[in-house]
Enzyme design. Structure first.
Site, PDB file in Angstrom:
ATOM      1  N   ARG A 187      -3.242  27.985  -6.582  1.00 45.33           N
ATOM      2  CA  ARG A 187      -2.914  26.799  -5.775  1.00 45.33           C
ATOM      3  C   ARG A 187      -3.775  25.602  -6.144  1.00 45.33           C
ATOM      4  O   ARG A 187      -3.383  24.453  -5.933  1.00 45.33           O
ATOM      5  CB  ARG A 187      -3.065  27.143  -4.289  1.00 45.33           C
ATOM      6  CG  ARG A 187      -2.799  25.983  -3.344  1.00 45.33           C
ATOM      7  CD  ARG A 187      -2.514  26.468  -1.915  1.00 45.33           C
ATOM      8  NE  ARG A 187      -3.515  27.385  -1.416  1.00 45.33           N
ATOM      9  CZ  ARG A 187      -4.692  27.028  -0.895  1.00 45.33           C
ATOM     10  NH1 ARG A 187      -5.009  25.746  -0.817  1.00 45.33           N
ATOM     11  NH2 ARG A 187      -5.544  27.926  -0.436  1.00 45.33           N
ATOM     12  N   TYR A 239       9.780   2.644   2.486  1.00 46.49           N
ATOM     13  CA  TYR A 239      10.682   3.782   2.350  1.00 46.49           C
ATOM     14  C   TYR A 239      10.898   4.412   3.731  1.00 46.49           C
ATOM     15  O   TYR A 239       9.934   4.723   4.436  1.00 46.49           O
ATOM     16  CB  TYR A 239      10.016   4.753   1.388  1.00 46.49           C
ATOM     17  CG  TYR A 239      10.654   6.074   1.117  1.00 46.49           C
ATOM     18  CD1 TYR A 239      11.957   6.175   0.648  1.00 46.49           C
ATOM     19  CD2 TYR A 239       9.897   7.239   1.271  1.00 46.49           C
ATOM     20  CE1 TYR A 239      12.500   7.420   0.352  1.00 46.49           C
ATOM     21  CE2 TYR A 239      10.432   8.486   0.974  1.00 46.49           C
ATOM     22  CZ  TYR A 239      11.737   8.572   0.528  1.00 46.49           C
ATOM     23  OH  TYR A 239      12.268   9.801   0.231  1.00 46.49           O
ATOM     24  N   ASP A 241       2.816   2.681  -2.344  1.00 46.34           N
ATOM     25  CA  ASP A 241       3.895   3.492  -2.898  1.00 46.34           C
ATOM     26  C   ASP A 241       4.354   2.791  -4.170  1.00 46.34           C
ATOM     27  O   ASP A 241       5.049   1.778  -4.125  1.00 46.34           O
ATOM     28  CB  ASP A 241       5.037   3.619  -1.886  1.00 46.34           C
ATOM     29  CG  ASP A 241       6.162   4.535  -2.385  1.00 46.34           C
ATOM     30  OD1 ASP A 241       6.303   4.695  -3.607  1.00 46.34           O
ATOM     31  OD2 ASP A 241       6.908   5.064  -1.540  1.00 46.34           O
ATOM     32  N   LYS A 285      11.345  10.696  -9.310  1.00 47.42           N
ATOM     33  CA  LYS A 285      12.111   9.598  -9.880  1.00 47.42           C
ATOM     34  C   LYS A 285      11.802   9.430 -11.369  1.00 47.42           C
ATOM     35  O   LYS A 285      12.176  10.255 -12.181  1.00 47.42           O
ATOM     36  CB  LYS A 285      11.824   8.324  -9.099  1.00 47.42           C
ATOM     37  CG  LYS A 285      11.960   8.421  -7.569  1.00 47.42           C
ATOM     38  CD  LYS A 285      13.293   8.914  -7.089  1.00 47.42           C
ATOM     39  CE  LYS A 285      13.552   8.626  -5.624  1.00 47.42           C
ATOM     40  NZ  LYS A 285      13.019   9.610  -4.684  1.00 47.42           N
TER      41      LYS A 285
END
Length: 394
Positions: free
Chosen positions: A58, A113, A185, A210
């Site tokens: 992890r 967003y 962002d 994206k």
């Protein structure tokens, strides 16, 4: 200039060369995908001390290390750490939970967003964090909104639907004078076109789903932090237990290698299509900061080195049924709630229902377009057919 030294290389070169150790990779260009949870320690002493480059699946692997080193090289010298999480929204939620606590206040740009807004209004509110939304064009006027407990300012440049361009430099100057962090962002431009950590941002997030992924086949998020904030982000990631799967990390790294050539094409095609749409009689306005006519163009030109393929248009007044007919006619523009891949997309939107600090009154139906990697003449022909269907349905 010594181009053999990474610090002297251009971004395109750093994207190709960073995070690679062909000797350790047995001569292969790409690092292998490490599927693993358990990391074995050679001695009891190493186990007790948690001594080793990797300690548990992890917390990272050679695959994640290669990605992190490559993104850090792109972000620039202000970046001291990169966190990897399963999605763009996870990047936002993990960042905010890492730096905020009960009783804090956060300022959030009104064109953020929408899932970010939902997180602030939902989970942060339940945890006792107050959110105030502000006009994207506020600039240094944001000073009036600070409270003694304002901990952070969250911006998005430009907003991913209405595309106003906040002045991050001005906002950061005020925020830092008030002892607050600035979080950005940066999904639209990526650090290739906007190194926001160099503009006064403390934490830069991306939905790497994206443009970094670039092929519409992964969910992925990144959190890039400066020296002041990286310890908080790293602790937040560890305590929340978030991580991304090794196959997605590998695909994100593969996307990073070609980011410069893909974004260059998105930039060229996006501006070409935006200018063509601005000349159409069906279009009232194009919302794209790369256009000289856009109100945010001066800030974009000052702080950005390019534009992506995402922008919006405001149609002249038309009934919803006619707009739907137009969308149903399109063949190359798909309808889907994402962007940043190789394909072109078109979706209608209306952010008036959830904006609170500003009024959204565009004067006509609005469409958000993502210009993919198709030939622009074909895309124009597709939209031309759509506009003909729009006119016939009115």
């Amino acid at each position: 200039m010594d181009s053999s030294h990474p610090s002297q290389q251009q971004p395109e070169t750093r994207l190709v060369t960073s995070g690679r150790d062909t000797k350790a990779q047995k001569g292969f260009v790409n690092p292998p995908v490490f599927h693993g949870s358990t990391v074995l320690y050679p001695t009891a002493e190493d186990l007790h001390a948690h001594r080793g480059e990797f300690t548990y699946g992890r917390h990272g692997s050679p695959t994640t290390k290669a990605f992190q080193e490559t993104l850090m090289a792109l972000e620039g010298p202000q970046c001291v750490g990169v966190g990897i999480v399963p999605s763009g929204l996870s990047a936002i939620s993990t960042t905010l939970l890492s730096v905020l606590k009960t009783g804090d206040h956060i300022l959030v740009v009104d064109n953020i967003y929408r899932p970010s807004r939902n997180f602030c209004n939902g989970m942060l509110a339940r945890f006792g964090v107050e959110t105030t939304y502000f006009d994207p064009l506020i600039g240094t006027g944001i000073d009036k909104l600070f409270k003694p407990n304002t901990r952070a300012v969250l911006v998005e440049a430009p907003g991913s639907q209405s595309f106003e361009m906040p002045d991050i430099r001005a906002i950061a100057e005020v925020a830092h004078a008030r002892g607050a962090l600035v979080i950005d962002d940066n999904t639209w431009a990526t650090p290739l076109f906007h190194r926001s950590l160099d503009q006064g941002v403390d934490i830069s997030m991306q939905a790497a789903t994206k443009y970094i992924g670039g092929h519409s086949d992964i969910m992925f998020g990144t959190i890039s932090a400066n020296a002041k904030t990286w310890p908080m982000v790293a602790e937040g990631i560890r305590l929340l237990g978030v991580c991304a799967g090794p196959d997605d990390v590998f695909l994100a790294l593969r996307g990073l290698r070609t980011l410069s050539v893909r974004l260059a094409q998105h930039h060229r095609s996006g501006l070409e299509m935006a200018r063509w749409l601005a000349s159409r009689p069906e279009v009232a306005r194009v919302l794209h900061p790369g256009l000289e006519s856009d109100p945010g163009h001066a800030i974009w030109k000052r702080d950005f080195t390019g534009a992506s393929g995402l922008f919006s248009i405001v149609l002249k007044p038309a009934p919803q049924q006619a707009v739907d007919t137009m969308l149903n006619t399109l063949k190359l523009f798909g309808m889907g709630f994402s962007w940043g891949g190789f394909e072109s997309l078109a979706i209608p939107f209306d952010c008036d229902a959830y904006r609170t600090a500003t009024k959204w009154s565009p004067g006509g139906p609005t469409l958000r377009l993502h210009i993919g990697l198709e030939n622009t003449d074909d895309l124009k022909a597709d939209l031309d057919r759509g506009f003909a269907a729009l006119k016939a349905a009115m």
